[in-house]
Scaffold this active site. Structure first.
Site, PDB file in Angstrom:
ATOM      1  CB  SER A 212      -0.886   0.006   1.256  1.00 18.34           C
ATOM      2  OG  SER A 212      -1.475   1.268   1.467  1.00 18.34           O
TER       3      SER A 212
ATOM      4  CE1 TYR B 262      -3.941  -1.864   5.455  1.00 21.92           C
ATOM      5  CE2 TYR B 262      -3.028   0.254   4.777  1.00 21.92           C
ATOM      6  CZ  TYR B 262      -3.656  -0.935   4.467  1.00 21.92           C
ATOM      7  OH  TYR B 262      -3.975  -1.203   3.159  1.00 21.92           O
TER       8      TYR B 262
END
Length: 278
Positions: free
Chosen positions: A152, A165
């Protein structure tokens, strides 16, 4: 069969592929696109019913598929997945896409529960580690193939209140770079995908996120998110071209360059924005 810039066959045309987290979102889009390219796909997901839905969509797209249940956080299940794939394909896969993941965010470091840290890293990071640990030696022994790890823009964006995350995806980026170096010259390529918003169900209710994180994330996905099918096509084309990095959106590229060129000011600005938004 079209050729890639290195003179070999396109890796994703008529691929024998394994896709984790294929029950929805980017994973499902990868599986369908591989089916459109004439591939055979093992559609893996922790939810077998959703994986079965994807197999039907792959068949409708022109490919062949079989579903398999797999919790990527458990190494024994990833080993079983690899064995199942080899039995169905009659040999190792030619493409492995380590995609399974969850969203996480909200509380500050120190307030975010350790159990949620462990769950996020167990799926997002250890799941990819398990996939590489199990599949990389098999592809290396075969002397061909491609591994795609879904990270990501959070891997380098380091936005506040998304520590677990961010750390999980930064680990996937570092793992992919290291694996690419280790596999150089073996016939096996590595590609790491680093998107910003993609219109998926990553903000689902069972993800460890507070109300604010879900609200802000949902707003960003509505306004800036790209369809997962477009991300899948772009990534598979990059695999065919031998690319290590796929940073598909303009805002992701801008983030990447800004962080590289102005790391200090970038971090301070991110902190200020985080406090304003809160």
């Amino acid at each position: 069969m079209r050729l890639n810039p290195f003179g070999g066959p396109r890796r994703t045309a008529h691929a024998d592929a394994v896709v984790t987290g294929s029950g929805s979102g980017i994973g499902r889009a990868f599986a369908i696109e591989l089916g459109r390219r004439g591939g055979r796909v093992v559609c893996s997901d922790i939810d077998l019913d959703r994986a079965a839905e994807t197999t039907e969509l792959v068949a409708a797209a022109g490919g062949k598929a079989v579903e398999a249940a797999c919790d990527v956080a458990r190494i024994e299940q990833v080993i079983r997945l690899a064995d199942t794939a080899e039995q169905w394909f009659g040999g190792p896969p030619t493409v492995v896409i380590n995609n399974a993941g969850i969203g996480a965010g909200g509380p500050l470091i120190g307030d975010f529960p350790l159990a949620d840290w462990q769950r996020t890293l167990g799926i997002n990071l250890w799941g990819v580690i398990h996939g590489c640990h199990v599949f990389a030696p098999r592809l290396r022994a075969a002397g061909r193939g491609a591994i795609v790890n879904v990270a990501s823009a959070a891997a380098f964006g380091a936005a506040p209140r998304m520590a677990a995350y961010n750390v999980s995806k930064a680990g996937v980026l570092a793992l992919s770079e290291t694996l690419s170096a280790e596999l150089a010259g073996t016939g096996v390529s590595v590609t790491v995908l680093c998107p910003t918003g993609v219109k998926t169900n990553i903000l689902q209710a069972d993800s460890p996120m507070d109300e604010l994180a879900e609200r802000l994330g949902g707003t960003l996905l509505r306004w800036t998110g790209r369809p997962p099918a477009a991300i899948a096509r772009t990534t598979l084309d990059a695999v065919d071209g031998g690319s290590l990095y796929v940073v598909p959106q303009i805002e992701a590229k801008l983030l990447w360059q800004t962080k590289r060129l102005l790391p200090g000011p970038y971090t301070r600005a991110a902190g200020l924005l985080g406090r304003i938004v809160r």
